[in-house]
Design an enzyme around this catalytic site. Structure first.
Site, PDB file in Angstrom:
ATOM      1  N   GLY A 120       0.790  -1.228   0.000  1.00 56.75           N
ATOM      2  CA  GLY A 120       0.000   0.000   0.000  1.00 56.75           C
ATOM      3  C   GLY A 120       0.816   1.269   0.000  1.00 56.75           C
ATOM      4  O   GLY A 120       0.279   2.347   0.227  1.00 56.75           O
ATOM      5  N   ASP A 167      -8.466  -0.586 -16.395  1.00 49.63           N
ATOM      6  CA  ASP A 167      -8.587   0.045 -15.080  1.00 49.63           C
ATOM      7  C   ASP A 167      -7.789   1.340 -15.008  1.00 49.63           C
ATOM      8  O   ASP A 167      -7.868   2.055 -14.003  1.00 49.63           O
ATOM      9  CB  ASP A 167      -8.145  -0.912 -13.969  1.00 49.63           C
ATOM     10  CG  ASP A 167      -6.734  -1.433 -14.165  1.00 49.63           C
ATOM     11  OD1 ASP A 167      -6.497  -2.085 -15.192  1.00 49.63           O
ATOM     12  OD2 ASP A 167      -5.872  -1.188 -13.302  1.00 49.63           O
ATOM     13  N   ASN A 168      -7.037   1.658 -16.066  1.00 46.47           N
ATOM     14  CA  ASN A 168      -6.285   2.906 -16.124  1.00 46.47           C
ATOM     15  C   ASN A 168      -6.860   3.892 -17.135  1.00 46.47           C
ATOM     16  O   ASN A 168      -6.209   4.876 -17.476  1.00 46.47           O
ATOM     17  CB  ASN A 168      -4.818   2.636 -16.491  1.00 46.47           C
ATOM     18  CG  ASN A 168      -4.038   2.023 -15.347  1.00 46.47           C
ATOM     19  OD1 ASN A 168      -4.409   2.174 -14.184  1.00 46.47           O
ATOM     20  ND2 ASN A 168      -2.974   1.324 -15.661  1.00 46.47           N
TER      21      ASN A 168
END
Length: 465
Positions: free
Chosen positions: A129, A263-264
């Site tokens: 993350g 997804d981009n």
């Protein structure tokens, strides 16, 4: 985000809560051991009414992620699926970022503050993350250069170094960490629609379409378009126009995004999420940015094809809401719209007035030939021939009859253009990594903004408001 940003009042508007129940989930930000402000976008903080924040207040909101007044009480990690190098992956989502806040700018546009490196979420899988400081610096450089070259791009809003040591397989480790915030015109991806279709959540899919039409308005489809009154069809026409312009803007900028997965791809047509990007050192359609792009799927010259393919995946995702014929009619507009955008943007960057389709297409062909023969990239080409100057051979013939646009001669009289090749990126990072010297980065940002002022606003694309 196409014009020079203008000061505005802070106007929070958490419109995303209308669809958050199926689009996102609340998460907590990571707790970092340190917070050192490294970059604050002094051009864009005023545009959303945050220019008066002190640095301590800035760090509290964009490093510790304390909520902004009357904004989202907790960050939202977005859920989506996506084709990654054309392999469908349902196991993705915001894995190291989240939507932190929404607000309106002075033009009334809805803007998002989204993060990168802000901690793990339910979609992190095996990731930590986090974001490397080098990754954040690279995103500053990418967004500033793209903005200068007229590409519709997210803005790097804030970078705060967070005091952790990160280990990465593809760069020297340990390396420094950062939390980054980007200012974007939305974060709704093609993959957001793919997820709802895959889960057969047709009601939510229709609601997402309505949300996008309301939050990111655009023109209606052409009068003769089938199904032009259907919301899903209207949205697909708008996204087609936006993505055709995005594809052309990449080509005229000489930019290789590197990871054009579904997804981009933002339905606003706004470029975002910069990983292995590159600018062309010379005109080479086969040039790739990512070492892992073994087949050249996202090579420079294949970017329009890749974006068009992704647009097709959006059309498939909208199939539960509309018949095939009007959806196909919408995406078939991509090719002609891309051609129009290429000519419009090419002449703009070259600093000449358009003359018509045949002449403009011939000019682009002659320019590509000149770059190949001289083994130069777009930055040198456009600078050397600004306004039609210094042309010879086939290029001079193609430029005959073109009228120059008004220019800022102070910039165009420079001996060399502002560029952003990988060697300079590494040099800027080395100064930071070895000596904590941020001056080369600051100087580069100033130079890129000078280029942007000299070029002026890019020509209008119909799909943007």
């Amino acid at each position: 985000m196409r014009a020079e940003p203008q000061p505005a009042d802070y106007r929070p508007d958490t419109k995303i809560t209308e669809i958050a129940q199926f689009l996102a989930g609340p998460v907590d930000a990571a707790q970092f051991p340190a917070h050192q402000l490294r970059f604050r976008n002094a051009r864009w903080d005023k545009s959303v009414g945050l220019g008066d924040l002190t640095d301590d207040q800035w760090i509290a909101h964009f490093g510790k992620f304390e909520p902004l007044p009357d904004n989202l009480p907790k960050p939202l990690a977005l859920r989506y699926h996506g084709h990654q190098f054309r392999t469908y992956n349902p196991e993705i989502g915001d894995g190291r970022g989240f939507l932190f806040a929404q607000m309106r700018d002075g033009d009334g546009r809805l803007l998002d503050c989204g993060t990168k490196g802000s901690g793990t979420t339910p979609y992190s899988r095996d990731g930590d993350g986090r974001l490397t400081l080098k990754g954040a610096v690279r995103e500053i450089l990418a967004t500033e250069m793209l903005e200068a070259l007229g590409v519709y791009t997210s803005k790097t809003f804030s970078v705060i170094e967070t005091g952790e040591e990160l280990w990465r397989n593809d760069e020297p480790s340990p390396t420094r960490s950062a939390a980054m915030v980007r200012l974007s015109h939305g974060h709704i991806r093609i993959g957001s629609f793919q997820r709802l279709m895959a889960l057969e959540e047709d009601a939510a899919l229709a609601q997402l379409v309505d949300y996008c039409l309301s939050a990111y308005p655009g023109p209606l489809p052409p009068q003769n378009a089938p199904g032009r009154d259907e919301p899903a069809v209207i949205l697909l026409h708008q996204v087609t126009e936006r993505l055709a312009d995005l594809a052309a803007s990449y080509m005229v900028a000489g930019f290789v995004h590197g990871v054009l997965n579904t997804d981009n791809i933002n339905i606003t047509g706004e470029s975002f999420d910069y990983g292995p990007w590159r600018w062309l050192p010379q005109w080479e359609p086969q040039f790739t940015a990512a070492y892992f792009d073994q087949t050249g799927l996202y090579a420079f010259g294949r970017q329009p094809e890749a974006i068009r393919w992704n647009l097709g995946q959006l059309a498939i995702s909208l199939r539960p809401l509309a018949e095939s014929e009007p959806l196909i009619a919408a995406i078939e507009r991509f090719g002609p719209l891309y051609g129009e955008a290429m000519m419009r943007r090419f002449c703009w960057r070259l600093g000449v007035e358009q003359r018509g389709e045949a002449a403009d297409a011939a000019l682009i062909g002659a320019a590509e030939q000149a770059m190949r023969e001289q083994k130069i990239g777009p930055d040198i080409f456009f600078h050397a021939h600004r306004g039609g100057r210094n042309a010879s051979g086939p290029l001079a013939y193609a430029l005959a009859g073109y009228q120059p646009l008004e220019s800022d001669d102070r910039y165009w009289s420079r001996e060399t253009p502002v560029s952003m090749l990988i060697e300079e990126v590494e040099s800027i990072w080395d100064a930071i990594a070895k000596n904590d010297d941020w001056e080369p980065l600051s100087a580069k940002i100033s130079n890129m903004r000078e280029l942007g002022r000299a070029l002026g606003p890019p020509p209008h694309a119909a799909g943007h408001e």
